[in-house]
Design an enzyme around this catalytic site. Structure first.
Site, mmCIF file in Angstrom:
data_model
loop_
_atom_site.group_PDB
_atom_site.id
_atom_site.type_symbol
_atom_site.label_atom_id
_atom_site.label_comp_id
_atom_site.label_asym_id
_atom_site.label_seq_id
_atom_site.Cartn_x
_atom_site.Cartn_y
_atom_site.Cartn_z
ATOM 1 N N ALA A 175 0.962 -1.234 0.051
ATOM 2 C CA ALA A 175 0.220 0.099 -0.054
ATOM 3 C C ALA A 175 0.791 1.075 0.064
ATOM 4 O O ALA A 175 2.057 1.132 0.245
ATOM 5 C CB ALA A 175 -1.219 -0.537 1.548
ATOM 6 N N TYR A 178 4.251 2.205 -1.292
ATOM 7 C CA TYR A 178 6.144 1.323 -1.464
ATOM 8 C C TYR A 178 5.952 0.986 -2.447
ATOM 9 O O TYR A 178 4.967 0.566 -3.988
ATOM 10 C CB TYR A 178 5.896 1.354 0.391
#
Ligand SMILES: Cc1cc2nc3c(=O)[nH]c(=O)nc-3n(C[C@H](O)[C@H](O)[C@H](O)COP(=O)(O)O)c2cc1C
Length: 359
Positions: A175, A178
Site C-alpha cells: 500500500a 511503496y
C-alpha cells in the site's frame, strides 16, 4: 459489540476484532535492530486481537528511512524474538509487516546508492524525511528483470526470518506507494517486460511475492495491505477497479489469512473515476477475511463490521496514544490524543508513556 467479539484468523482465534495497524515509529538503532523499548511498546498493546508490526525492511536495499527495523540479519531476528516472546507470553497474536520502499527513499540513507523502482520515474511535489532533513526525491534507478526476481526471493528469506523470530504471520506492505504499490500503478511503472504494460503484468510482482511468502511461511499465515485509491507518493491508476479487482481475484487462489484494505484517506475531488467505497468495491471481491482500515472510530468501525464485508477493523493513530484501546472501547472511555511530534524517532516519550485507564 462486534468489535469486542472473538474472530478466527487462519488457525488462530483472536480475542477481539480489533487490529493494531502497522506503524513505523523509527526507534530501531542505526543497524535496524529493535530495542527493549519496542518490546515494551508492543507488549503494552497486547489486549488487541491482532498486532501488525511497523513495516520491516527485507534487505538493506529496501531501506527508505532512518531507524527503521530490518529482518535480514541475525541480530535483527534475535531482537524481534524478544518482542514476539513477550507478546505471546501475554496471549497476543503478532504479524510482521514486510517492507521494500522502492523509490520512496533517498541515497543519503542508502550508502549513496540511488533508490530502485520499476521505472526511472521520481516522485514530484513531495519531499522525503532523511537523516539530513527533508530532501527532494531523486530519480530512482530502474530495476533489471533479474533484480526483480532477486527481490521476490528477498521477501521469501525475510518471511523465513520472521517465522524464525516467532511471528504468527506476515503482512506484505503493498500500500501507500511503496515498491509493490509502484508495480501496480501506471504512474510509477512503464516497463515493457513481463512486469509492466498490462493489468496482468503490473500485478505479476505482487502475486509472485505473495506466492513466495506463502511458500516460506505456510498456509493461512500471510496477509496483504492494499490502498487502491490512495494517490500519495505519486501513485495513480487510470482505473483502480480494473487493476485491483483482478489482483484480488488472483489472491483468492492463494491460501491467505486476510486482505487489509485502506480507505481513501485523502480527498478524491480530482479523481472522480475512483470508487468512493473501498470496502464495498474491493472487499466484496475477496474470498479471504477482510480487515478494514483508515479513519475508523469505535462507532464507524462497529458500523463497518455490521455491514458484514470486513471482519476486523484496524486502528492506527488511536493505538499510538491508547495502549489499551479495546478496554477504552468497552468502557466508552475517552481516548488520549496522539502527539505528532513524537510519532517518528526518539525514545519513550510519545512511545511507551501514554497512560492506561485507571481501574
Ligand atoms: C505514525 C504512523 C506510522 C505509519 N507507518 C505505517 C507502516 O509502517 N506501514 C503501513 O502499512 N502503514 C503505516 N501507517 C498507516 C497506518 O497503518 C494506517 O493505515 C493509517 O494510520 C490509517 O489508520 P487510522 O486512521 O486508524 O490511523 C502509519 C501511520 C502512522 C500514524
Amino acid at each position: 459489540m462486534k468489535l469486542l467479539n472473538e474472530v478466527v484468523l487462519g488457525n488462530q482465534t483472536l480475542k477481539n476484532a480489533i487490529a493494531m495497524a502497522p506503524m513505523t515509529r523509527s526507534r530501531a538503532n542505526s543497524e535496524g535492530v529493535v530495542q527493549d523499548l519496542t518490546v515494551l511498546y508492543y507488549t503494552q498493546r497486547v489486549s488487541t486481537g491482532l498486532i501488525i508490526t511497523e513495516a520491516i525492511n527485507i534487505s538493506e536495499q529496501a531501506i527508505g528511512s532512518p531507524y527503521t527495523p530490518g529482518l535480514y540479519n541475525q541480530a535483527q531476528i534475535e531482537a524481534w524474538k524478544k518482542v514476539t516472546q513477550s507478546v505471546h507470553d501475554k496471549g497476543g497474536v503478532i504479524y510482521a509487516q514486510l517492507w521494500h520502499t522502492g523509490r520512496v527513499g533517498h541515497s543519503v540513507d542508502k550508502n549513496g546508492n540511488l533508490p530502485v523502482a520499476p521505472s526511472a520515474i521520481g516522485i514530484q511535489g513531495q519531499q522525503h524525511f532523511t537523516s539530513q532533513g527533508m530532501k527532494d526525491y531523486e530519480t530512482p534507478r530502474e530495476l533489471t528483470n533479474q533484480e526483480i526476481k532477486q527481490i521476490v526471493k528477498d521477501y521469501g528469506q525475510a518471511a523465513k526470518h520472521a517465522i524464525e523470530a516467532g511471528f504468527d504471520g506476515i503482512e506484505l506492505h503493498a500500500a501507500f506507494g511503496y515498491l509493490p504499490n509502484q508495480f501496480l500503478s501506471e504512474s510509477a511503472n512503464n516497463r515493457t517486460d513481463e512486469y509492466g504494460g498490462s493489468v496482468e503484468n503490473r500485478n505479476r510482482f505482487v502475486l509472485e511475492v505473495m506466492q513466495e511468502l506463502v511458500n516460506a511461511s505456510g498456509s493461512d499465515k500471510v496477509g496483504i495491505k492494499l490502498s487502491p485509491t490512495i494517490y500519495y507518493n505519486n501513485i495513480e491508476n487510470n482505473d483502480p477497479e480494473s487493476q485491483f479487482k483482478p489482483l484480488i481475484e488472483a489472491l483468492n487462489e492463494l491460501p491467505l489469512a486476510y486482505i487489509h484494505l485502506m480507505n481513501a484517506m485523502f480527498p478524491l475531488d480530482n479523481y472522480p473515476h475512483y470508487p468512493k467505497n473501498v470496502i464495498e468495491t474491493f472487499g466484496r471481491v475477496s474470498n479471504h477475511l477482510v480487515i478494514a482500515n483508515a479513519g475508523y472510530t469505535k462507532e464507524s468501525g462497529e458500523a463497518e463490521l455490521e455491514k458484514g464485508i470486513a471482519k476486523i477493523i484496524s486502528f492506527g493513530s488511536p493505538f499510538v496514544s491508547n495502549p489499551d484501546l479495546p478496554e477504552r472501547f468497552e468502557q466508552d472511555a475517552e481516548l488520549n490524543q496522539p502527539d505528532p511530534a513524537t510519532m517518528y524517532g526518539g525514545g519513550e516519550k510519545g512511545y511507551t508513556d501514554y497512560p492506561f485507564l485507571e481501574n
